[in-house]
Design a protein around this motif. Structure first.
Motif, PDB file in Angstrom:
ATOM      1  N   GLU A 152      38.189  27.372  30.134  1.00  0.00           N
ATOM      2  CA  GLU A 152      38.667  28.090  31.312  1.00  0.00           C
ATOM      3  C   GLU A 152      39.182  29.472  30.902  1.00  0.00           C
ATOM      4  O   GLU A 152      39.939  29.593  29.939  1.00  0.00           O
ATOM      5  CB  GLU A 152      39.794  27.280  31.959  1.00  0.00           C
ATOM      6  N   LEU A 153      38.745  30.495  31.614  1.00  0.00           N
ATOM      7  CA  LEU A 153      39.224  31.854  31.333  1.00  0.00           C
ATOM      8  C   LEU A 153      40.666  31.992  31.829  1.00  0.00           C
ATOM      9  O   LEU A 153      40.989  31.529  32.928  1.00  0.00           O
ATOM     10  CB  LEU A 153      38.349  32.888  32.043  1.00  0.00           C
ATOM     11  N   PRO A 154      41.537  32.621  31.044  1.00  0.00           N
ATOM     12  CA  PRO A 154      42.919  32.805  31.507  1.00  0.00           C
ATOM     13  C   PRO A 154      42.964  33.807  32.662  1.00  0.00           C
ATOM     14  O   PRO A 154      42.106  34.678  32.777  1.00  0.00           O
ATOM     15  CB  PRO A 154      43.643  33.354  30.275  1.00  0.00           C
ATOM     16  N   ILE A 155      43.971  33.645  33.498  1.00  0.00           N
ATOM     17  CA  ILE A 155      44.134  34.576  34.621  1.00  0.00           C
ATOM     18  C   ILE A 155      44.930  35.782  34.119  1.00  0.00           C
ATOM     19  O   ILE A 155      46.062  35.634  33.660  1.00  0.00           O
ATOM     20  CB  ILE A 155      44.851  33.887  35.799  1.00  0.00           C
ATOM     21  N   PRO A 156      44.343  36.983  34.205  1.00  0.00           N
ATOM     22  CA  PRO A 156      45.044  38.180  33.726  1.00  0.00           C
ATOM     23  C   PRO A 156      46.283  38.483  34.586  1.00  0.00           C
ATOM     24  O   PRO A 156      46.367  38.082  35.747  1.00  0.00           O
ATOM     25  CB  PRO A 156      44.010  39.293  33.870  1.00  0.00           C
ATOM     26  N   ASP A 157      47.198  39.217  34.010  1.00  0.00           N
ATOM     27  CA  ASP A 157      48.441  39.569  34.705  1.00  0.00           C
ATOM     28  C   ASP A 157      48.171  40.329  36.003  1.00  0.00           C
ATOM     29  O   ASP A 157      48.875  40.143  37.000  1.00  0.00           O
ATOM     30  CB  ASP A 157      49.346  40.416  33.800  1.00  0.00           C
ATOM     31  N   GLU A 158      47.164  41.180  36.000  1.00  0.00           N
ATOM     32  CA  GLU A 158      46.869  42.015  37.164  1.00  0.00           C
ATOM     33  C   GLU A 158      46.017  41.302  38.220  1.00  0.00           C
ATOM     34  O   GLU A 158      45.580  41.908  39.201  1.00  0.00           O
ATOM     35  CB  GLU A 158      46.203  43.338  36.736  1.00  0.00           C
ATOM     36  N   PHE A 159      45.787  39.998  38.039  1.00  0.00           N
ATOM     37  CA  PHE A 159      44.904  39.235  38.926  1.00  0.00           C
ATOM     38  C   PHE A 159      45.341  39.323  40.392  1.00  0.00           C
ATOM     39  O   PHE A 159      44.536  39.627  41.268  1.00  0.00           O
ATOM     40  CB  PHE A 159      44.832  37.769  38.477  1.00  0.00           C
ATOM     41  N   GLU A 160      46.616  39.052  40.672  1.00  0.00           N
ATOM     42  CA  GLU A 160      47.088  39.051  42.065  1.00  0.00           C
ATOM     43  C   GLU A 160      46.920  40.413  42.715  1.00  0.00           C
ATOM     44  O   GLU A 160      46.492  40.512  43.872  1.00  0.00           O
ATOM     45  CB  GLU A 160      48.550  38.599  42.128  1.00  0.00           C
ATOM     46  N   ASP A 161      47.244  41.481  41.980  1.00  0.00           N
ATOM     47  CA  ASP A 161      47.121  42.838  42.537  1.00  0.00           C
ATOM     48  C   ASP A 161      45.668  43.176  42.854  1.00  0.00           C
ATOM     49  O   ASP A 161      45.365  43.693  43.941  1.00  0.00           O
ATOM     50  CB  ASP A 161      47.680  43.873  41.562  1.00  0.00           C
ATOM     51  N   ILE A 162      44.789  42.881  41.913  1.00  0.00           N
ATOM     52  CA  ILE A 162      43.365  43.197  42.114  1.00  0.00           C
ATOM     53  C   ILE A 162      42.786  42.350  43.239  1.00  0.00           C
ATOM     54  O   ILE A 162      42.021  42.841  44.074  1.00  0.00           O
ATOM     55  CB  ILE A 162      42.572  43.044  40.799  1.00  0.00           C
ATOM     56  N   CYS A 163      43.184  41.064  43.299  1.00  0.00           N
ATOM     57  CA  CYS A 163      42.701  40.181  44.373  1.00  0.00           C
ATOM     58  C   CYS A 163      43.168  40.693  45.739  1.00  0.00           C
ATOM     59  O   CYS A 163      42.396  40.681  46.706  1.00  0.00           O
ATOM     60  CB  CYS A 163      43.203  38.759  44.169  1.00  0.00           C
ATOM     61  N   SER A 164      44.406  41.116  45.807  1.00  0.00           N
ATOM     62  CA  SER A 164      44.940  41.644  47.074  1.00  0.00           C
ATOM     63  C   SER A 164      44.161  42.883  47.502  1.00  0.00           C
ATOM     64  O   SER A 164      43.775  43.013  48.672  1.00  0.00           O
ATOM     65  CB  SER A 164      46.419  41.996  46.927  1.00  0.00           C
ATOM     66  N   SER A 165      43.915  43.775  46.549  1.00  0.00           N
ATOM     67  CA  SER A 165      43.144  44.985  46.845  1.00  0.00           C
ATOM     68  C   SER A 165      41.726  44.635  47.293  1.00  0.00           C
ATOM     69  O   SER A 165      41.172  45.271  48.205  1.00  0.00           O
ATOM     70  CB  SER A 165      43.091  45.901  45.620  1.00  0.00           C
ATOM     71  N   TRP A 166      41.149  43.637  46.660  1.00  0.00           N
ATOM     72  CA  TRP A 166      39.800  43.191  47.032  1.00  0.00           C
ATOM     73  C   TRP A 166      39.801  42.636  48.458  1.00  0.00           C
ATOM     74  O   TRP A 166      38.925  42.969  49.261  1.00  0.00           O
ATOM     75  CB  TRP A 166      39.313  42.161  46.008  1.00  0.00           C
ATOM     76  N   ARG A 167      40.770  41.810  48.790  1.00  0.00           N
ATOM     77  CA  ARG A 167      40.853  41.227  50.133  1.00  0.00           C
ATOM     78  C   ARG A 167      41.090  42.313  51.197  1.00  0.00           C
ATOM     79  O   ARG A 167      40.660  42.172  52.335  1.00  0.00           O
ATOM     80  CB  ARG A 167      41.971  40.187  50.183  1.00  0.00           C
ATOM     81  N   GLU A 168      41.779  43.367  50.817  1.00  0.00           N
ATOM     82  CA  GLU A 168      42.045  44.473  51.743  1.00  0.00           C
ATOM     83  C   GLU A 168      40.844  45.423  51.852  1.00  0.00           C
ATOM     84  O   GLU A 168      40.857  46.371  52.634  1.00  0.00           O
ATOM     85  CB  GLU A 168      43.285  45.259  51.280  1.00  0.00           C
ATOM     86  N   GLY A 169      39.808  45.174  51.036  1.00  0.00           N
ATOM     87  CA  GLY A 169      38.593  45.979  51.109  1.00  0.00           C
ATOM     88  C   GLY A 169      38.597  47.195  50.211  1.00  0.00           C
ATOM     89  O   GLY A 169      37.697  48.041  50.287  1.00  0.00           O
ATOM     90  N   LYS A 170      39.596  47.318  49.347  1.00  0.00           N
ATOM     91  CA  LYS A 170      39.659  48.465  48.434  1.00  0.00           C
ATOM     92  C   LYS A 170      38.632  48.334  47.300  1.00  0.00           C
ATOM     93  O   LYS A 170      38.222  49.344  46.723  1.00  0.00           O
ATOM     94  CB  LYS A 170      41.063  48.611  47.853  1.00  0.00           C
ATOM     95  N   TYR A 171      38.275  47.101  46.977  1.00  0.00           N
ATOM     96  CA  TYR A 171      37.262  46.818  45.945  1.00  0.00           C
ATOM     97  C   TYR A 171      36.213  45.886  46.531  1.00  0.00           C
ATOM     98  O   TYR A 171      36.529  45.037  47.366  1.00  0.00           O
ATOM     99  CB  TYR A 171      37.860  46.098  44.725  1.00  0.00           C
ATOM    100  N   THR A 172      34.993  46.029  46.054  1.00  0.00           N
ATOM    101  CA  THR A 172      33.982  45.009  46.360  1.00  0.00           C
ATOM    102  C   THR A 172      34.242  43.825  45.432  1.00  0.00           C
ATOM    103  O   THR A 172      34.997  43.955  44.452  1.00  0.00           O
ATOM    104  CB  THR A 172      32.546  45.536  46.116  1.00  0.00           C
ATOM    105  N   ALA A 173      33.633  42.698  45.721  1.00  0.00           N
ATOM    106  CA  ALA A 173      33.793  41.519  44.857  1.00  0.00           C
ATOM    107  C   ALA A 173      33.309  41.827  43.443  1.00  0.00           C
ATOM    108  O   ALA A 173      33.934  41.431  42.459  1.00  0.00           O
ATOM    109  CB  ALA A 173      33.053  40.317  45.439  1.00  0.00           C
ATOM    110  N   GLN A 174      32.203  42.576  43.336  1.00  0.00           N
ATOM    111  CA  GLN A 174      31.650  42.916  42.023  1.00  0.00           C
ATOM    112  C   GLN A 174      32.616  43.801  41.238  1.00  0.00           C
ATOM    113  O   GLN A 174      32.811  43.607  40.039  1.00  0.00           O
ATOM    114  CB  GLN A 174      30.290  43.623  42.156  1.00  0.00           C
ATOM    115  N   GLU A 175      33.237  44.766  41.925  1.00  0.00           N
ATOM    116  CA  GLU A 175      34.184  45.664  41.252  1.00  0.00           C
ATOM    117  C   GLU A 175      35.425  44.906  40.792  1.00  0.00           C
ATOM    118  O   GLU A 175      35.885  45.079  39.657  1.00  0.00           O
ATOM    119  CB  GLU A 175      34.602  46.801  42.199  1.00  0.00           C
TER     120      GLU A 175
END
Length: 196
Positions: A152-175
């Motif tokens: 299992e890959l570890p969850i990086p510290d910035e995971f929640e921030d990046i996920c939130s930005s992705w859900r808000e449409g700031k990033y595509t899933a690929q990005e």
């Protein structure tokens, strides 16, 4: 003509031991057929090519009977096809009793057939035992807590921030996945775990 047949179960296995034995027997290299795949059936390219070349009076040499296959009924059928239908002699180097060149009388044929049936049964039985032992080993390992598959890959510290930005449409899933060092599938799976 004398032909040789060698088989290993996978591409990473080495057939040199069989090729050396066939060469020492005197089989010309151009008349040796090699398959690198399972013996579960006879749908093998080199084997089928060899069968087409075999003619009455030829000799087929193999290191051991399990190189022919591992299915009891199919080995017996192939043996009959080669020896009786095609009129080809067979010699199994590890089992000199399986030499159809000798003892072509009723007793010799009976002994060869009996030994063949016994060895074919042993080959299939060993295949079943390997499967059973493998399943038992996997089950025992799971009971000990051994995990199979990729770690299992570890969850990086910035995971929640990046996920939130992705859900808000700031990033595509690929990005978002690229920023985290994940595949898109892993991003989706891990984000669902985070939601829970």
């Amino acid at each position: 003509m004398t032909y040789g047949y060698a088989r290993v179960s996978s591409k990473d296995q080495n057939e040199d031991r069989q090729l050396l034995a066939l060469a020492q027997f005197g089989v010309p290299p151009k008349q040796i057929f090699v398959d690198k795949q399972s013996g579960k059936d006879f749908d093998r390219p080199a084997y089928q090519k060899m069968l087409r070349k075999l003619k009455e009076g030829d000799l087929l040499v193999m290191k051991s009977i399990d190189r022919l296959g591992r299915n009891y009924e199919e080995i017996l059928d192939e043996w009959k096809k080669i020896t009786r239908d095609k009129g080809v002699d067979v010699y199994i180097m590890d089992m000199p009793l399986l030499d159809t060149r000798r003892g072509k009388d009723l007793l010799g044929t009976f002994i060869s057939d009996l030994v063949l049936q016994l060895l074919s049964f042993v080959a299939e039985n060993e295949r079943e035992n390997i499967r059973r032992r493998q399943a038992e080993g996997i089950q025992a390992a799971k009971l000990r807590g051994v995990k199979f598959g990729r770690p299992e890959l570890p969850i990086p510290d910035e995971f929640e921030d990046i996920c939130s930005s992705w859900r808000e449409g700031k990033y595509t899933a690929q990005e978002a996945a690229r920023l985290l060092g994940f595949s898109v599938t892993t991003l989706y799976r891990k984000s669902k775990i985070l939601e829970k």
